[in-house]
Design an enzyme around this catalytic site. Structure first.
Site, mmCIF file in Angstrom:
data_model
loop_
_atom_site.group_PDB
_atom_site.id
_atom_site.type_symbol
_atom_site.label_atom_id
_atom_site.label_comp_id
_atom_site.label_asym_id
_atom_site.label_seq_id
_atom_site.Cartn_x
_atom_site.Cartn_y
_atom_site.Cartn_z
ATOM 1 N N GLU A 154 0.183 -11.700 -3.245
ATOM 2 C CA GLU A 154 -0.923 -11.223 -3.607
ATOM 3 C C GLU A 154 -1.420 -10.658 -5.153
ATOM 4 O OE1 GLU A 154 -0.446 -7.461 -2.703
ATOM 5 O OE2 GLU A 154 0.852 -9.096 -2.447
ATOM 6 N N CYS A 197 5.938 -5.577 0.545
ATOM 7 C CA CYS A 197 6.420 -3.995 -0.224
ATOM 8 C C CYS A 197 5.989 -2.440 0.808
ATOM 9 C CB CYS A 197 5.397 -3.619 -1.288
ATOM 10 S SG CYS A 197 5.715 -2.309 -2.297
ATOM 11 N N ILE A 212 6.281 -3.304 -7.966
ATOM 12 C CA ILE A 212 5.553 -1.479 -8.249
ATOM 13 C C ILE A 212 5.985 -1.045 -6.712
ATOM 14 C CG2 ILE A 212 3.012 -0.356 -8.357
ATOM 15 C CD1 ILE A 212 1.568 -3.369 -7.848
ATOM 16 N N ARG A 213 6.684 0.552 -7.419
ATOM 17 C CA ARG A 213 7.424 0.702 -6.487
ATOM 18 C C ARG A 213 7.360 0.807 -5.118
ATOM 19 N NH1 ARG A 213 2.795 5.039 -3.951
ATOM 20 N NH2 ARG A 213 4.871 5.640 -3.108
ATOM 21 N N HIS A 215 4.680 -8.272 -4.746
ATOM 22 C CA HIS A 215 4.160 -8.333 -4.303
ATOM 23 C C HIS A 215 3.320 -9.934 -4.287
ATOM 24 C CE1 HIS A 215 2.009 -4.002 -3.129
ATOM 25 N NE2 HIS A 215 3.239 -3.924 -3.747
ATOM 26 N N GLY A 239 0.691 -0.566 -0.253
ATOM 27 C CA GLY A 239 -0.038 -0.279 -0.181
ATOM 28 C C GLY A 239 0.955 1.289 0.150
#
Length: 197
Positions: free
Chosen positions: A172, A79, A134-135, A170, A47
């Protein structure tokens, strides 16, 4: 049946619930600190770490989360969750939970538009894991007793420190649930060990 919580304040909660249930465990979306008492393990999802920290403070989660980890029950940070677990964060004077003996750097793989996938070898888990970044942060260094599980382009992206597990990517967001299974097995072993102590 093992009960695995997913901190439900912000981030990829539903996806982690699916991954837990695919491995035959019960998933609990954790919205209140008192729910931690019933869990065998806890996932801190991806997140936005600054937003998650603000919500952790607002809902009184900081000390209950630290107590959960210090009780010996496993925690898995993905993350942003990895950043929350880390004992040190590059460029910041203070950590968040500070439970896992690692130093992390935020957004070290670039911004959202630079998201990518990579095939990884993850020790004890998979020879051919397709990881989604992602980031993503990365683990700059690990402390004594912390085991490196995976690297990507020379950067550490997964590690285990005792009953703490963390990864930059990630898991998931794929249909490969082997990392969730590994974490559930950690929780089973921890539950058995705590019952015998």
């Amino acid at each position: 049946m093992m009960k695995i919580g997913v901190l439900g304040l912000q981030g990829a909660v539903r996806e982690h619930v699916r991954s837990i249930e695919e491995n035959g465990a019960e998933a609990v979306v954790v919205k209140w600190p008192k729910q931690l008492d019933e869990l065998d393990g806890l996932i801190l999802p991806g997140g936005e770490s600054t937003t998650m920290r603000r919500l952790i403070d607002r809902y009184g989660f900081m000390e209950p989360l630290r107590s959960f980890g210090e009780s010996g029950r496993p925690m898995f940070g993905t993350c942003a969750g990895l950043i929350l677990l880390a004992s040190d964060i590059v460029g910041y004077d203070q950590s968040h939970l500070g439970l896992m003996n690692i130093t992390v750097e935020r957004n070290s793989f670039g911004r959202q538009k630079e998201s990518f996938e990579a095939e990884l070898f993850i020790k004890d888990i998979a020879d051919d894991y397709n990881a989604v970044f992602i980031r993503a942060p990365h683990i700059v260094s690990v402390g004594v007793g912390t085991e490196v599980l995976a690297e990507c382009d020379g950067r550490i992206v997964a590690a285990r420190d005792r009953h703490y597990l963390g990864c930059s990517f990630h898991p998931e967001l794929t249909d490969d649930h082997r990392i969730a299974r590994y974490f559930i097995d950690m929780a089973k072993a921890s539950k058995a060990s705590l019952a015998n102590s």
